[in-house]
Scaffold this motif. Structure first.
Motif, mmCIF file in Angstrom:
data_model
loop_
_atom_site.group_PDB
_atom_site.id
_atom_site.type_symbol
_atom_site.label_atom_id
_atom_site.label_comp_id
_atom_site.label_asym_id
_atom_site.label_seq_id
_atom_site.Cartn_x
_atom_site.Cartn_y
_atom_site.Cartn_z
ATOM 1 N N MET A 1 -9.683 -0.122 -2.417
ATOM 2 C CA MET A 1 -10.491 0.193 -1.388
ATOM 3 C C MET A 1 -11.747 1.187 -1.661
ATOM 4 O O MET A 1 -11.440 2.313 -2.600
ATOM 5 N N THR B 1 -4.071 16.161 3.757
ATOM 6 C CA THR B 1 -4.370 17.678 3.416
ATOM 7 C C THR B 1 -4.842 18.473 4.782
ATOM 8 O O THR B 1 -4.287 19.488 5.108
ATOM 9 N N HIS C 1 -2.510 8.753 8.794
ATOM 10 C CA HIS C 1 -3.677 8.986 9.446
ATOM 11 C C HIS C 1 -4.485 7.848 9.536
ATOM 12 O O HIS C 1 -4.263 6.807 8.886
ATOM 13 N N ARG D 1 -14.914 3.283 -0.140
ATOM 14 C CA ARG D 1 -15.129 3.891 1.025
ATOM 15 C C ARG D 1 -16.881 4.158 0.957
ATOM 16 O O ARG D 1 -17.285 5.214 0.786
ATOM 17 N N ASP E 1 -9.803 6.418 -5.858
ATOM 18 C CA ASP E 1 -9.374 7.701 -6.643
ATOM 19 C C ASP E 1 -7.901 7.472 -7.390
ATOM 20 O O ASP E 1 -7.784 7.866 -8.613
ATOM 21 N N LYS F 1 2.201 13.833 -7.438
ATOM 22 C CA LYS F 1 1.923 15.005 -6.387
ATOM 23 C C LYS F 1 2.514 16.117 -7.122
ATOM 24 O O LYS F 1 3.599 16.137 -6.930
ATOM 25 N N HIS G 1 -5.841 5.905 6.510
ATOM 26 C CA HIS G 1 -5.205 4.967 5.857
ATOM 27 C C HIS G 1 -5.171 3.643 6.791
ATOM 28 O O HIS G 1 -5.071 2.461 6.288
ATOM 29 N N ILE H 1 -10.893 11.628 6.519
ATOM 30 C CA ILE H 1 -9.699 12.224 6.981
ATOM 31 C C ILE H 1 -8.694 12.297 5.846
ATOM 32 O O ILE H 1 -8.613 11.312 5.127
ATOM 33 N N PHE I 1 0.833 -1.230 -0.081
ATOM 34 C CA PHE I 1 -0.043 -0.119 0.146
ATOM 35 C C PHE I 1 0.999 1.385 -0.220
ATOM 36 O O PHE I 1 1.486 1.639 0.935
ATOM 37 N N GLY I 2 0.992 1.800 -1.228
ATOM 38 C CA GLY I 2 1.885 3.081 -1.165
ATOM 39 C C GLY I 2 0.937 4.212 -1.179
ATOM 40 O O GLY I 2 0.082 4.294 -1.278
ATOM 41 N N GLY I 3 1.932 5.499 -1.066
ATOM 42 C CA GLY I 3 1.399 6.684 -0.696
ATOM 43 C C GLY I 3 2.174 7.650 -0.283
ATOM 44 O O GLY I 3 3.466 7.395 -0.107
ATOM 45 N N LEU J 1 -13.629 6.700 6.629
ATOM 46 C CA LEU J 1 -13.519 7.788 7.622
ATOM 47 C C LEU J 1 -12.809 9.223 6.887
ATOM 48 O O LEU J 1 -11.962 9.106 6.035
ATOM 49 N N PHE K 1 1.666 9.705 2.412
ATOM 50 C CA PHE K 1 1.657 9.506 3.951
ATOM 51 C C PHE K 1 2.273 10.728 4.596
ATOM 52 O O PHE K 1 3.303 10.827 5.363
ATOM 53 N N MET L 1 -4.720 0.162 -3.372
ATOM 54 C CA MET L 1 -4.907 1.559 -3.562
ATOM 55 C C MET L 1 -6.264 1.988 -3.343
ATOM 56 O O MET L 1 -7.435 1.011 -3.261
#
Ligand code: ATP
Length: 219
Positions: A130, A188, A14, A132, A107, A44, A17, A185, A6-8, A183, A10, A104
């Motif tokens: 994932m 940002t 939070h 939500r 989005d 990004k 995640h 959260i 699971f990349g990001g 969640l 981060f 992932m």
């Protein structure tokens, strides 16, 4: 042995995640989910990010003692741009015989066609997307349709079939849409709150909140 990666960014990690990673691991029977902070994510555009060492440290603090969750510094050690294809190949070579799944958010999956070697990614590793769901429900279903639409656009719409393993497209590994607790959260929002001098308590693990405070991050 099945491991989820699971990349990001981060920036910072939070509860959104962490809770999602834990739920995906349990629901998909993964031995563990490895969170992998990117050295420099290609997607990004944002300028200043917390130092890689801080983002890594905050994940270490967050997953300490959590069975089923782990962290890897492989993208940070490699430095430069972090491409998922390289990360997947690395984990596959590190665990011969074991199965790797790529995790992932929806989005991220909706943009997968902009990723380097995305066809190869989809052909060598199963993906867990994932979703939500909102309290009113319905989201997971529309997310599945959106994910199916992306896959259909890459191959052809009629070629994507729903199987017990997930969405299956010819030549690709299955893509599973996994509902997780929503969640609301985001990193940002956490950075904005810190910048405004407001509390971020209960949005991230206490040790992460404390690390941000003592290092003066995002202030
Ligand atoms: P930012 O606000 O800086 O864009 P972020 O909170 O979205 O950050 P990232 O590090 O970009 O966090 O996210 C990594 C992955 O985690 C992405 O695939 C994203 O979909 C997922 N993610 C982000 N926030 C949540 C959340 N609240 N619940 C579940 N997954 C999340």
């Amino acid at each position: 042995m099945k491991i989820g990666i699971f990349g990001g960014t981060f920036d910072p990690v939070h509860f959104g995640h962490l809770r999602s990673a834990l739920e995906v691991g349990e629901a998909c029977g993964l031995e563990r989910v490895v969170l992998i902070p990117a050295a420099k994510p290609p997607h990004k555009g944002r300028g200043a990010m917390a130092a890689a060492a801080d983002r890594l440290r905050m994940i270490e603090l967050a997953v300490a003692g959590a069975s089923g969750l782990a962290v890897s510094d492989m993208e940070i050690r490699r430095a430069g741009l972090s491409y998922t294809i390289d990360t997947v190949r690395y984990f596959q070579s590190e665990s011969p015989g074991g199965e790797i799944a790529l995790i992932m958010g929806v989005d991220a999956f909706l943009e997968i066609e902009t990723w380097k070697s995305f066809r190869e990614i989809l052909s060598i590793v199963p993906v867990i997307v994932m979703s939500r769901p909102t309290p009113r429900g319905g989201r997971a279903e529309s997310d599945r349709e959106r994910v199916k639409g992306v896959l259909g656009g890459i191959v052809s719409p009629e070629a994507v079939v729903e199987t017990t393993k997930g969405l299956q497209a010819p030549g690709f590994k299955p893509v599973t849409v996994q509902p997780v607790t929503a969640l609301d959260i985001s990193s940002t929002r956490i950075r904005e709150l810190v910048g405004a001098g407001r509390s971020i308590r209960y949005l991230a693990p206490a040790d992460v909140v404390e690390h941000i405070r003592t290092k003066g991050l995002y202030a």
